[in-house]
Structure formats: C-alpha cells, structure tokens
Design a protein around this motif. Structure first.
Motif, PDB file in Angstrom:
ATOM      1  N   MET A   1       1.050  -1.109   0.353  1.00 37.22           N
ATOM      2  CA  MET A   1       0.090  -0.108  -0.214  1.00 37.22           C
ATOM      3  C   MET A   1       0.641   0.929   0.321  1.00 37.22           C
ATOM      4  SD  MET A   1      -3.875  -0.625   2.680  1.00 37.22           S
ATOM      5  CE  MET A   1      -4.535   1.103   1.689  1.00 37.22           C
ATOM      6  N   ILE A   2       1.722   1.072   0.696  1.00 35.20           N
ATOM      7  CA  ILE A   2       2.342   1.953   0.896  1.00 35.20           C
ATOM      8  C   ILE A   2       3.306   2.658  -0.517  1.00 35.20           C
ATOM      9  CG2 ILE A   2       4.773   3.001   1.829  1.00 35.20           C
ATOM     10  CD1 ILE A   2       3.908   1.337   4.167  1.00 35.20           C
ATOM     11  N   GLU A   3       4.375   1.346  -1.182  1.00 36.03           N
ATOM     12  CA  GLU A   3       4.541   1.913  -2.407  1.00 36.03           C
ATOM     13  C   GLU A   3       3.488   1.504  -3.338  1.00 36.03           C
ATOM     14  OE1 GLU A   3       7.124  -0.238  -5.694  1.00 36.03           O
ATOM     15  OE2 GLU A   3       6.228  -1.875  -4.117  1.00 36.03           O
ATOM     16  N   LEU A   4       2.135   1.950  -3.631  1.00 35.38           N
ATOM     17  CA  LEU A   4       1.405   1.765  -4.678  1.00 35.38           C
ATOM     18  C   LEU A   4       0.943   3.883  -4.644  1.00 35.38           C
ATOM     19  CD1 LEU A   4      -0.627  -1.503  -4.347  1.00 35.38           C
ATOM     20  CD2 LEU A   4       0.516  -0.658  -6.501  1.00 35.38           C
ATOM     21  N   SER A   5       1.286   3.711  -3.362  1.00 33.15           N
ATOM     22  CA  SER A   5       1.076   5.361  -3.366  1.00 33.15           C
ATOM     23  C   SER A   5       0.706   6.190  -3.662  1.00 33.15           C
ATOM     24  CB  SER A   5      -0.325   5.679  -1.263  1.00 33.15           C
ATOM     25  OG  SER A   5       1.426   5.268  -0.826  1.00 33.15           O
ATOM     26  N   HIS A   6       2.737   5.808  -3.908  1.00 33.54           N
ATOM     27  CA  HIS A   6       3.814   6.843  -3.873  1.00 33.54           C
ATOM     28  C   HIS A   6       3.920   6.467  -5.669  1.00 33.54           C
ATOM     29  CE1 HIS A   6       4.307   8.815  -0.600  1.00 33.54           C
ATOM     30  NE2 HIS A   6       4.329   7.635   0.281  1.00 33.54           N
ATOM     31  N   MET A   7       3.247   5.840  -6.651  1.00 33.90           N
ATOM     32  CA  MET A   7       3.085   5.228  -7.596  1.00 33.90           C
ATOM     33  C   MET A   7       2.606   6.345  -8.713  1.00 33.90           C
ATOM     34  SD  MET A   7       3.684   1.962  -8.346  1.00 33.90           S
ATOM     35  CE  MET A   7       4.711   0.170  -7.901  1.00 33.90           C
ATOM     36  N   SER A   8       3.355   7.157  -9.430  1.00 30.99           N
ATOM     37  CA  SER A   8       2.535   8.268 -10.535  1.00 30.99           C
ATOM     38  C   SER A   8       1.336   7.502 -11.080  1.00 30.99           C
ATOM     39  CB  SER A   8       3.426   8.905 -11.720  1.00 30.99           C
ATOM     40  OG  SER A   8       4.520   8.007 -12.413  1.00 30.99           O
ATOM     41  N   HIS A   9       1.835   6.502 -11.474  1.00 28.44           N
ATOM     42  CA  HIS A   9       0.421   6.322 -12.233  1.00 28.44           C
ATOM     43  C   HIS A   9      -0.616   5.274 -11.678  1.00 28.44           C
ATOM     44  CE1 HIS A   9       3.019   2.692 -11.936  1.00 28.44           C
ATOM     45  NE2 HIS A   9       2.006   1.848 -12.179  1.00 28.44           N
ATOM     46  N   ILE A  10      -0.632   5.226 -10.527  1.00 28.16           N
ATOM     47  CA  ILE A  10      -2.032   5.022  -9.613  1.00 28.16           C
ATOM     48  C   ILE A  10      -2.463   6.236  -8.997  1.00 28.16           C
ATOM     49  CG2 ILE A  10      -2.261   3.684  -7.473  1.00 28.16           C
ATOM     50  CD1 ILE A  10      -0.919   1.828  -9.538  1.00 28.16           C
TER      51      ILE A  10
ATOM     52  N   ASN B   1       1.236   7.982   1.025  1.00 33.65           N
ATOM     53  CA  ASN B   1       0.580   9.702   0.330  1.00 33.65           C
ATOM     54  C   ASN B   1      -0.676   9.726   0.705  1.00 33.65           C
ATOM     55  OD1 ASN B   1      -0.552  11.062  -1.833  1.00 33.65           O
ATOM     56  ND2 ASN B   1       0.771  10.574  -3.189  1.00 33.65           N
ATOM     57  N   PRO B   2      -1.721  10.208   1.622  1.00 36.44           N
ATOM     58  CA  PRO B   2      -2.824  10.234   1.137  1.00 36.44           C
ATOM     59  C   PRO B   2      -3.823  11.018   0.074  1.00 36.44           C
ATOM     60  CG  PRO B   2      -1.503  12.551   2.843  1.00 36.44           C
ATOM     61  CD  PRO B   2      -0.455  11.631   2.276  1.00 36.44           C
ATOM     62  N   ALA B   3      -2.637  11.787  -0.439  1.00 37.50           N
ATOM     63  CA  ALA B   3      -3.943  11.928  -2.034  1.00 37.50           C
ATOM     64  C   ALA B   3      -4.694  10.659  -2.658  1.00 37.50           C
ATOM     65  CB  ALA B   3      -2.960  13.036  -2.426  1.00 37.50           C
TER      66      ALA B   3
ATOM     67  N   TYR C   1      -8.200   9.790  10.394  1.00 37.57           N
ATOM     68  CA  TYR C   1      -8.622  11.416   9.664  1.00 37.57           C
ATOM     69  C   TYR C   1      -7.849  12.061  10.567  1.00 37.57           C
ATOM     70  CZ  TYR C   1     -12.317  14.693  10.285  1.00 37.57           C
ATOM     71  OH  TYR C   1     -13.260  15.944  10.283  1.00 37.57           O
ATOM     72  N   LYS C   2      -6.968  12.628  11.441  1.00 39.68           N
ATOM     73  CA  LYS C   2      -6.017  13.213  11.662  1.00 39.68           C
ATOM     74  C   LYS C   2      -5.346  13.489  10.665  1.00 39.68           C
ATOM     75  CE  LYS C   2      -7.386  13.454  16.277  1.00 39.68           C
ATOM     76  NZ  LYS C   2      -6.801  12.882  17.910  1.00 39.68           N
ATOM     77  N   GLN C   3      -4.289  12.271   9.924  1.00 37.43           N
ATOM     78  CA  GLN C   3      -3.618  12.161   8.955  1.00 37.43           C
ATOM     79  C   GLN C   3      -4.144  12.837   8.023  1.00 37.43           C
ATOM     80  OE1 GLN C   3      -2.865   7.968   9.763  1.00 37.43           O
ATOM     81  NE2 GLN C   3      -0.837   8.630  10.673  1.00 37.43           N
ATOM     82  N   GLY C   4      -5.433  12.934   7.845  1.00 38.21           N
ATOM     83  CA  GLY C   4      -5.541  13.099   5.999  1.00 38.21           C
ATOM     84  C   GLY C   4      -6.285  12.370   5.298  1.00 38.21           C
ATOM     85  N   ILE C   5      -6.138  11.203   6.025  1.00 34.51           N
ATOM     86  CA  ILE C   5      -6.242   9.844   5.049  1.00 34.51           C
ATOM     87  C   ILE C   5      -7.707   9.289   4.407  1.00 34.51           C
ATOM     88  CG2 ILE C   5      -5.893   7.617   4.294  1.00 34.51           C
ATOM     89  CD1 ILE C   5      -3.205   7.632   6.305  1.00 34.51           C
ATOM     90  N   VAL C   6      -8.425   9.325   3.742  1.00 36.18           N
ATOM     91  CA  VAL C   6     -10.210   8.714   3.002  1.00 36.18           C
ATOM     92  C   VAL C   6     -10.317   7.890   3.909  1.00 36.18           C
ATOM     93  CG1 VAL C   6     -11.873   8.728   1.913  1.00 36.18           C
ATOM     94  CG2 VAL C   6     -10.032  10.799   1.436  1.00 36.18           C
TER      95      VAL C   6
END
Length: 296
Positions: free
Chosen positions: A79-88, A108-110, A136-141
């Motif tokens: 999950m950590i790696e995927l959240s930082h991949m540009s094509h994900i 990456n909370p985005a 919630y406090k980390q800005g993760i949906v």
C-alpha cells in the motif's frame, strides 16, 4: 492503447484475526506455506503493476482479501509503495482496522484510502473510533460501517455519533433472511446511512451493461482474471494477457447483483456519479471528509 482500469486483488490469504460467528474466514488458520505463497503472489502482482507504467495505464487498486490482510507486512508495504506510484490513481483496502497504524504516516494521503468494517463484539468501540481518528488526523480518506444486524443497532448508532459528521458511516443490509427489516427499522438505519436502501435491494443484472470485464477486473493471486467476483467465468490471465486483450464489453450473466462492489459498476445505475472518485472506498460525494491533514 492506454487504459484507466480498476483492479480488485485477492490473494491466497483466507484467515482473519477476528472470530465473527457469521464469517467463514474467522474459522481458518493459514499455514506458513499458504502465507509464503500469498506473499510471493503479491510480489508478482506488484511487479506487474510497476510494469504498467511503461504501458501508459492508470490503475486503481483495491485489496479485498478473504480475511484481514493488514496484519501481514507485505500488504502494508504494498500500500505504501502503490500510493507513491505516479500511474496509480488510488490504492484502497477492506480492513477491520485492527493493526497498529504507525505505518500509515508513510502513505500518500492523496491516493491511499480505507474501507473499514466495525465488528461489535470483536473490538472495543473506543479502540475502533481511535483507529479511525488516527486516519482522520492524517488526512487519509476512509469510510466505516458494519452489518445491519438488529443486535448491532445500538453499536451502529454509537459509531455514527462518535465519528465526525463528514465521515460516511455505511450499513450493509443483512440479506440472509428475506424481509428481515420492518419499514420502521429501514427508516432507522436510513437515518444513519442515507444510502442504506441502495444496499438493501438486489439489482436485476442479467444481460445488463457493466464495467466489470471491460474496465474493472477481479484478479486472483495466481493471476486468473474474472469479470466479477460472483461471475465464475475466467476471462484471461493477468500475466499472459495485456489489459487491452482482457478488456471487452461483457454483459452480466448473473440474475441479480446485491453486493456493493458489484452493483456500483453497472452502467445504468447512478453510483459512479453518486460516489465519484471515492467509489471504491465507498464515500459518497456528499461526504468530503479529510480535506486537509491535521498534524499531531
């Protein structure tokens, strides 16, 4: 040809750290061999995902394991790696939210999000609420909810009362017994989850157009690809066929569709617009929680 695709991934894992009496996966314990195979399968899947950047594909990844995946480091790392991949575009997971969340600061909370299921009787209410508030406090949906069993009604009310108003609390309809709810009970649950009636019904789906098998794919750890988790048809193999080869218009062959992760992809239903970019993690457009991280 580049594609925007959603991949539901389910590996070899089939055990859970909870013991819910209604769930078959609470009654299994995966062997070391099974866990090793699950880890190897996920590693192979991750390598495939990395390669898709060169093909120009944009992917949304949803982990919906049998059991609880986040107790295993390889899912957290993925999950950590995927959240930082540009094509994900997105990485989301179904989870009981029981694990320590110190690692979520690396997400990456985005792009990362959680579909969190509350299991009254398996976890203290304050513990589950605290876990949700960490995200919630980390800005993760995230969305949070539970099965609408009558004995769970008080816990469902408490969950809604104690989470912030801009966090969507869903209620999955209990459908094992026909006509389980009275109209008064439906109204009560709709007061908590305004979209409860959407989940309460089953949708006539035979022959209906669906994004499943065209832009949405259900992938098993071995690489077998199906159009839908309920449809037994094998449409190809992730590691032998390209997404372009897998993608075809495939009308549904099931008589009805009654599960959220299925009916949301039916083209004649309004869910794509109702949930927008938060369709996978089940957050309607009317709930826009976590606009900004809160630094603690």
């Amino acid at each position: 040809m580049s594609m925007q695709a959603t991949i539901y991934y389910r590996g070899k894992l089939s055990s859970c750290n909870y013991s819910c009496p209604y769930c078959p996966f609470s009654k299994t314990v995966d062997s070391k061999e099974t866990l090793m195979q699950d880890r190897q399968q996920l590693a192979q899947f991750m390598e495939w995902v990395r390669q898709q950047e060169y093909a120009g594909h944009q992917l949304s990844i949803f982990f919906n394991p049998y059991g609880e995946a986040l107790v295993h480091a390889w899912y957290r790392e993925a999950m950590i790696e995927l959240s930082h991949m540009s094509h994900i575009t997105k990485v989301a997971i179904q989870t009981n939210l029981s694990v320590k969340l110190d690692w979520t600061a690396q997400l990456n909370p985005a792009k990362a999000s959680f579909w969190a299921t509350y299991h009254p009787g398996q976890v203290r209410e304050d513990r589950f609420i605290a876990q949700g508030m960490t995200l919630y406090k980390q800005g993760i949906v995230f969305s949070a909810g539970t099965v609408g069993l009558r004995e769970a009604f008080p816990a469902i009310h408490q969950l809604r009362a104690k989470l912030p108003e801009d966090v969507y609390v869903w209620v999955n309809a209990f459908k094992d017994r026909p006509r389980y709810y009275s109209e008064a009970e439906i109204e009560e649950l709709s007061g908590i989850d305004p979209y409860f009636r959407d989940n309460l019904q089953d949708y006539d789906s035979l022959g209906q157009a669906c994004r499943a098998g065209e832009h949405v794919f259900y992938v098993q750890g071995s690489g077998i690809v199906k159009r839908c988790y309920q449809d037994k048809r094998v449409i190809g193999h992730l590691y032998r066929h390209s997404l372009e080869q897998l993608s075809q218009e495939r009308p549904c062959q099931m008589k009805t569709c009654g599960c959220y992760i299925g009916y949301i992809h039916m083209k004649d239903q309004p869910f794509a617009s109702l949930y927008g970019e938060r369709l996978l993690e089940r957050v309607p457009q009317s709930y826009r929680n976590l606009a900004k991280p809160v630094h603690i």
